[in-house]
Design an enzyme around this catalytic site. Structure first.
Site, mmCIF file in Angstrom:
data_model
loop_
_atom_site.group_PDB
_atom_site.id
_atom_site.type_symbol
_atom_site.label_atom_id
_atom_site.label_comp_id
_atom_site.label_asym_id
_atom_site.label_seq_id
_atom_site.Cartn_x
_atom_site.Cartn_y
_atom_site.Cartn_z
ATOM 1 C CB CYS A 5 28.744 34.861 46.854
ATOM 2 S SG CYS A 5 30.432 34.743 46.293
HETATM 3 N N1 CO8 Z 1 49.337 42.745 42.594
HETATM 4 C C1 CO8 Z 1 49.733 44.011 42.327
HETATM 5 N N2 CO8 Z 1 48.968 44.899 41.663
HETATM 6 C C2 CO8 Z 1 47.777 44.482 41.222
HETATM 7 C C3 CO8 Z 1 47.303 43.186 41.442
HETATM 8 C C4 CO8 Z 1 48.130 42.292 42.164
HETATM 9 N N3 CO8 Z 1 47.753 41.029 42.431
HETATM 10 N N4 CO8 Z 1 46.072 43.070 40.897
HETATM 11 C C5 CO8 Z 1 45.771 44.235 40.335
HETATM 12 N N5 CO8 Z 1 46.797 45.103 40.517
HETATM 13 C C6 CO8 Z 1 46.894 46.487 40.042
HETATM 14 C C7 CO8 Z 1 46.043 46.740 38.826
HETATM 15 O O1 CO8 Z 1 46.739 46.420 37.648
HETATM 16 C C8 CO8 Z 1 45.749 48.218 38.968
HETATM 17 O O2 CO8 Z 1 46.863 48.943 38.492
HETATM 18 P P1 CO8 Z 1 46.660 50.355 37.694
HETATM 19 O O3 CO8 Z 1 45.980 51.254 38.688
HETATM 20 O O4 CO8 Z 1 48.045 50.732 37.349
HETATM 21 O O5 CO8 Z 1 45.762 50.012 36.526
HETATM 22 C C9 CO8 Z 1 45.656 48.447 40.453
HETATM 23 O O6 CO8 Z 1 46.358 47.347 41.054
HETATM 24 C C10 CO8 Z 1 44.241 48.460 40.962
HETATM 25 O O7 CO8 Z 1 43.523 47.309 40.433
HETATM 26 P P2 CO8 Z 1 41.992 47.091 40.663
HETATM 27 O O8 CO8 Z 1 41.236 48.320 40.286
HETATM 28 O O9 CO8 Z 1 41.580 45.792 40.027
HETATM 29 O O10 CO8 Z 1 41.992 46.873 42.259
HETATM 30 P P3 CO8 Z 1 40.848 47.098 43.307
HETATM 31 O O11 CO8 Z 1 41.279 48.142 44.233
HETATM 32 O O12 CO8 Z 1 39.503 47.226 42.664
HETATM 33 O O13 CO8 Z 1 40.873 45.716 44.103
HETATM 34 C C11 CO8 Z 1 39.570 43.686 44.225
HETATM 35 C C12 CO8 Z 1 40.601 44.503 43.451
HETATM 36 C C13 CO8 Z 1 40.215 43.316 45.559
HETATM 37 C C14 CO8 Z 1 39.238 42.437 43.450
HETATM 38 C C15 CO8 Z 1 38.302 44.526 44.512
HETATM 39 O O14 CO8 Z 1 37.858 45.148 43.324
HETATM 40 C C16 CO8 Z 1 37.165 43.723 45.080
HETATM 41 O O15 CO8 Z 1 37.280 43.015 46.070
HETATM 42 N N6 CO8 Z 1 35.969 43.892 44.499
HETATM 43 C C17 CO8 Z 1 34.772 43.186 44.981
HETATM 44 C C18 CO8 Z 1 34.756 41.890 44.342
HETATM 45 C C19 CO8 Z 1 33.686 40.964 44.861
HETATM 46 O O16 CO8 Z 1 33.113 41.104 45.894
HETATM 47 N N7 CO8 Z 1 33.480 39.969 44.107
HETATM 48 C C20 CO8 Z 1 32.620 38.920 44.481
HETATM 49 C C21 CO8 Z 1 33.073 37.774 43.717
HETATM 50 S S1 CO8 Z 1 32.769 36.305 44.504
HETATM 51 C C22 CO8 Z 1 31.269 35.632 44.014
HETATM 52 O O17 CO8 Z 1 30.331 36.269 43.696
HETATM 53 C C23 CO8 Z 1 31.217 34.165 44.019
HETATM 54 C C24 CO8 Z 1 31.597 33.610 42.706
HETATM 55 C C25 CO8 Z 1 31.673 32.118 42.810
HETATM 56 C C26 CO8 Z 1 32.951 31.578 43.386
HETATM 57 C C27 CO8 Z 1 33.821 30.964 42.361
HETATM 58 C C28 CO8 Z 1 35.034 30.272 42.966
HETATM 59 C C29 CO8 Z 1 36.259 30.220 42.100
#
Ligand code: CO8
Length: 374
Positions: A156
């Site tokens: 990123c």
């Molecule tokens: N629908 C419904 N419920 C869901 C879903 C969904 N799609 N996904 C997860 N849930 C549920 C989970 O099961 C969980 O349920 P429970 O509490 O019962 O266990 C609950 O929702 C909460 O799940 P999470 O804790 O996973 O959810 P978050 O609130 O943490 O949100 C995010 C998830 C949005 C992913 C968040 O953690 C986030 O944005 N974090 C930052 C991530 C970030 O910035 N990453 C950077 C990556 S990009 C990068 O560096 C480049 C890589 C290269 C690119 C490659 C291209 C392919």
């Protein structure tokens, strides 16, 4: 040493949009089929049933409402859930080069420059279409640029790290003008089958032109400083690579696509990014709360950007005017996110205004570029 400026920006936006609702509908159709096909094994407790995704969750957890993609049908086909991309013969321009050329031409036009004015291309992105020849050399050739090109990848943070290389090249005189281009075809490497992250990414390509301040058009952005940092983490990882065959690794293994521990990334990267920008600004004699008119931040998650902006500004209120958001429309476009924000939201500022372009992501990696409108 030459003074250096970012004098032009350009962007390629794919034709196809996938809304959260469309994405979830296809994903949930896949879940129903999967659970039906594995009903007996699920009943025996041998495998876990898959849970459905939700558009409401996606928007509230990330701020993302839709994403652009190069190809839509394959991603929305519940029996496939990844794009249909045609392999091209070597005699044709590669897809990655094609979208890069489009963005570069727009960046050159924005800067009022032609290929004759440019002598280097840095192709800087999270994934390269092939190992060699470098994408940058193909892009350089298609644009008719005399000089040199090379590829680099810092996930990123690829764009800001690429800008630092371009700034150094112009500052020290090894190039007079450099295109830094970020073709991000994230859809080809996204884990569309994983509910936790299937909504995160979108495709796009951004480009900036970096040149000497003395040749840059009025209204260009003088680069006051760049600062890069990396700290190793396994929390965002992709193990796809040229050694997979020799390791007898499963080419379809989950770890050969994007993987992350989203919560940990959120918690660890936000304070690092805010501290990185504050200390960078301090070395330039600037204060993060009072001297910066706009922050063009990496676009991964709305709450992340709100938290970082509040830390920088020392205020409780988040203002989209100070830290514009584009991830609602584009989703996370890896290295291109902060450059889209810059491209879309820099022309309204005034001479003398200071801004910061900042990326953060896998590595971990953080890059900041402090600029002042000329
Ligand atoms: N629908 C419904 N419920 C869901 C879903 C969904 N799609 N996904 C997860 N849930 C549920 C989970 O099961 C969980 O349920 P429970 O509490 O019962 O266990 C609950 O929702 C909460 O799940 P999470 O804790 O996973 O959810 P978050 O609130 O943490 O949100 C995010 C998830 C949005 C992913 C968040 O953690 C986030 O944005 N974090 C930052 C991530 C970030 O910035 N990453 C950077 C990556 S990009 C990068 O560096 C480049 C890589 C290269 C690119 C490659 C291209 C392919």
């Amino acid at each position: 040493m030459q003074k250096v400026a970012i004098s032009g920006t350009g962007m390629f936006v794919p034709d196809h949009i996938i809304t959260n609702e469309e994405l979830v509908q296809s994903y949930n159709a896949y879940v129903v089929k999967f659970n039906a096909a594995h009903a007996a094994a699920i009943e025996r407790g041998e495998i876990q049933p898959l849970s459905e995704s939700s558009a409401a969750f996606i928007e509230s957890a990330s701020g993302i409402k839709q994403r652009y993609v190069i190809e839509k049908e394959g991603i929305l086909n519940p029996d496939r859930l990844h794009p249909y991309l045609k392999e091209r013969p070597n005699s044709e321009l590669s897809l990655m080069a094609e979208i890069a050329v489009d963005a570069c031409k727009k960046a050159m036009a924005d800067a009022g420059k032609t290929a004759a004015d440019v002598d280097a291309v840095i192709c800087s992105a999270s994934n390269m279409q092939r190992a060699y020849p470098a994408m940058a050399v193909e892009i350089q050739s298609a644009l008719g640029i005399q000089g040199f090109g090379y590829d680099m990848n810092v996930a990123c943070s690829s764009a800001t790290f690429g800008i630092e290389q371009a700034v150094n090249a112009v500052r020290t005189g090894t190039a007079k003008a450099v295109l830094v281009v970020n073709p991000e075809i994230t859809s080809a490497h996204q884990a569309w089958l994983d509910r936790d992250c299937h909504f995160i990414f979108g495709d796009v390509c951004t480009a900036v032109l970096v040149e000497k301040l003395e040749t840059a058009k009025p209204g260009s952005w003088e680069v006051l400083g760049t600062k890069l940092a990396t700290v190793f983490s396994n929390n965002i990882r992709n193990n796809f690579g040229f050694m997979n065959r020799s390791e007898d690794a499963d080419p379809q293994g989950r770890d050969k696509l994007f993987m992350q521990e989203g919560r940990k990334v959120f918690k660890e990267v936000c304070p690092m990014a805010a501290e990185h920008m504050s200390s960078h600004l301090e070395t330039l004699g600037l204060n993060s709360a009072h001297d910066v008119r706009r922050y063009w931040l990496h676009q991964a998650n709305l709450s992340m950007n709100q938290l970082i902006a509040k830390k920088l500004l020392g205020s409780k209120e988040f203002s989209a005017d100070v830290a514009p958001i584009i991830l609602d429309e584009f989703a996370n476009t890896a290295s291109a996110g902060s450059i889209i924000a810059f491209h879309r939201h820099n022309k309204d500022l005034n001479t003398g205004d200071v801004g910061v372009i900042c990326s953060f992501g896998a590595g971990y990696s953080i890059g900041s570029v402090v600029v002042r409108k000329h």
